[in-house]
Design a protein around this motif. Structure first.
Motif, PDB file in Angstrom:
ATOM      1  N   TYR A 136       0.834  -1.202   0.000  1.00  0.00           N
ATOM      2  CA  TYR A 136       0.000   0.000   0.000  1.00  0.00           C
ATOM      3  C   TYR A 136       0.868   1.250   0.000  1.00  0.00           C
ATOM      4  O   TYR A 136       0.587   2.220  -0.717  1.00  0.00           O
ATOM      5  CB  TYR A 136      -0.915   0.010   1.229  1.00  0.00           C
ATOM      6  CG  TYR A 136      -2.146  -0.852   1.112  1.00  0.00           C
ATOM      7  CD1 TYR A 136      -3.212  -0.474   0.309  1.00  0.00           C
ATOM      8  CD2 TYR A 136      -2.275  -2.037   1.840  1.00  0.00           C
ATOM      9  CE1 TYR A 136      -4.362  -1.251   0.211  1.00  0.00           C
ATOM     10  CE2 TYR A 136      -3.419  -2.817   1.756  1.00  0.00           C
ATOM     11  CZ  TYR A 136      -4.454  -2.422   0.939  1.00  0.00           C
ATOM     12  OH  TYR A 136      -5.601  -3.194   0.849  1.00  0.00           O
TER      13      TYR A 136
ATOM     14  N   PHE B 222     -12.441   2.693  -1.131  1.00  0.00           N
ATOM     15  CA  PHE B 222     -12.062   1.355  -0.678  1.00  0.00           C
ATOM     16  C   PHE B 222     -13.309   0.487  -0.565  1.00  0.00           C
ATOM     17  O   PHE B 222     -14.309   0.874   0.046  1.00  0.00           O
ATOM     18  CB  PHE B 222     -11.368   1.402   0.685  1.00  0.00           C
ATOM     19  CG  PHE B 222     -10.570   0.167   0.995  1.00  0.00           C
ATOM     20  CD1 PHE B 222      -9.194   0.150   0.845  1.00  0.00           C
ATOM     21  CD2 PHE B 222     -11.200  -1.011   1.400  1.00  0.00           C
ATOM     22  CE1 PHE B 222      -8.451  -1.001   1.103  1.00  0.00           C
ATOM     23  CE2 PHE B 222     -10.486  -2.165   1.658  1.00  0.00           C
ATOM     24  CZ  PHE B 222      -9.104  -2.160   1.513  1.00  0.00           C
TER      25      PHE B 222
ATOM     26  N   PHE C 195      -8.166  -4.414   4.465  1.00  0.00           N
ATOM     27  CA  PHE C 195      -7.885  -3.035   4.838  1.00  0.00           C
ATOM     28  C   PHE C 195      -6.784  -2.919   5.889  1.00  0.00           C
ATOM     29  O   PHE C 195      -6.052  -1.921   5.921  1.00  0.00           O
ATOM     30  CB  PHE C 195      -9.147  -2.346   5.364  1.00  0.00           C
ATOM     31  CG  PHE C 195      -8.887  -0.943   5.830  1.00  0.00           C
ATOM     32  CD1 PHE C 195      -8.703   0.078   4.920  1.00  0.00           C
ATOM     33  CD2 PHE C 195      -8.787  -0.650   7.190  1.00  0.00           C
ATOM     34  CE1 PHE C 195      -8.417   1.375   5.341  1.00  0.00           C
ATOM     35  CE2 PHE C 195      -8.515   0.634   7.622  1.00  0.00           C
ATOM     36  CZ  PHE C 195      -8.329   1.651   6.691  1.00  0.00           C
TER      37      PHE C 195
ATOM     38  N   CYS D 167     -15.928   4.624   1.538  1.00  0.00           N
ATOM     39  CA  CYS D 167     -16.264   3.214   1.376  1.00  0.00           C
ATOM     40  C   CYS D 167     -17.418   3.056   0.391  1.00  0.00           C
ATOM     41  O   CYS D 167     -18.453   3.719   0.512  1.00  0.00           O
ATOM     42  CB  CYS D 167     -16.657   2.608   2.727  1.00  0.00           C
ATOM     43  SG  CYS D 167     -16.996   0.839   2.626  1.00  0.00           S
TER      44      CYS D 167
END
Length: 286
Positions: free
Chosen positions: A196, A219, A244, A262
């Motif tokens: 990430y 995400f 996550f 989200c």
């Protein structure tokens, strides 16, 4: 600049309506009650809300301290081969920027376009032309024009393509959708915190440290096929990912402060809360 990462849903979750809320003007209150701090107004199917409604949402967002963004219509075509359709897309972006102003939103999110029937080089050239025409039309807008990484193989919007387009003008900002990137690579793309962190590093190298550290992100867990993205899932899914927690670790370790929206299927508020809790736990451990 924000002092911490912030989380929220894209649109209204099933729980929003289950609690008796009916109007999006009530969304900022709902999110404040949950302890979330961001909201993306979804206009993917077209911007149908009027100025009065959008201003009312914006006033509530300001009242409750909710950071706002707006997702532009999906029918915007930066790389369309029809010049008339691309000019119409410039108009749609102009209207979205005006709506964002009414909402008090600092960012609009735009899809990069299609590369299904032309080469990627042709698609990039067309998208470049559309975006430069957009800047000519809107001038020095205070609202960030966010360009999103995409999840289907035949779509324009790899990380490198998106960053190349963002580098055209300072008004363009990266929107990294981690679920899209994972689906485009058919899974397993983010196994750990370093994977990430490398995304933020690449963004910083191309468009600057500030745009990376405070990046607007999406995400969700996304089902994929050989063609890439198929459909958005919920965090209850254990098959597709991405996870996550490694992102939370990278954010806490390196003091990254993105806004993460989200886009789970119906549970976006609850899954945003999960992300926020994981991030806060990672900060305590770091």
């Amino acid at each position: 600049m924000r002092k911490t990462a912030v989380f929220g849903p894209g649109g209204n979750s099933e729980s929003f309506y289950a609690k008796g809320y009916r109007s999006t003007t009530q969304a900022p209150r709902f999110l404040a009650e949950l302890g979330l701090g961001a909201y993306e107004f979804e206009a993917g199917n077209g911007l149908t809300a009027g100025e009065k409604t959008l201003r009312a949402i914006g006033e509530e967002a300001k009242k409750y301290g909710i950071e706002m963004s707006l997702h532009t219509p999906y029918f915007i075509s930066l790389s369309g081969v029809d010049p008339e359709k691309r000019l119409k897309s410039v108009g749609y972006i102009e209207r979205s920027l005006e709506a964002a102003g009414w909402l008090g939103a600092d960012t609009i999110v735009v899809h990069c376009g299609s590369a299904a029937k032309i080469s990627r080089e042709e698609a990039m050239a067309l998208a470049t032309d559309t975006l430069l025409k957009t800047i000519e039309a809107v001038g020095d807008t205070p609202v960030h024009i966010g360009l999103e990484t995409m999840g289907k193989i035949n779509q324009l919007g790899t990380l490198d393509e998106m960053l190349t387009l963002c580098a055209l003008d300072e008004h363009f900002y990266p929107v990294v959708d981690f679920g899209h990137m994972n689906a485009r690579e058919r899974g397993g793309f983010f196994p750990d915190a370093d994977s990430y962190r490398r995304i933020f590093d690449r963004v910083a190298a191309r468009v600057g440290e500030e745009k990376a550290r405070y990046m607007h992100c999406h995400f969700s867990k996304i089902e994929f096929t050989d063609a890439g993205e198929k459909r958005h899932l919920t965090f209850a899914d254990m098959q597709y990912g991405p996870a996550f927690e490694p992102l939370a670790e990278a954010m806490a370790r390196d003091d990254l402060r993105p806004r993460i929206i989200c886009e789970s299927a119906g549970t976006m508020a609850e899954d945003a809360l999960f992300m926020q809790a994981a991030y806060l736990a990672a900060r305590e451990e770091s």
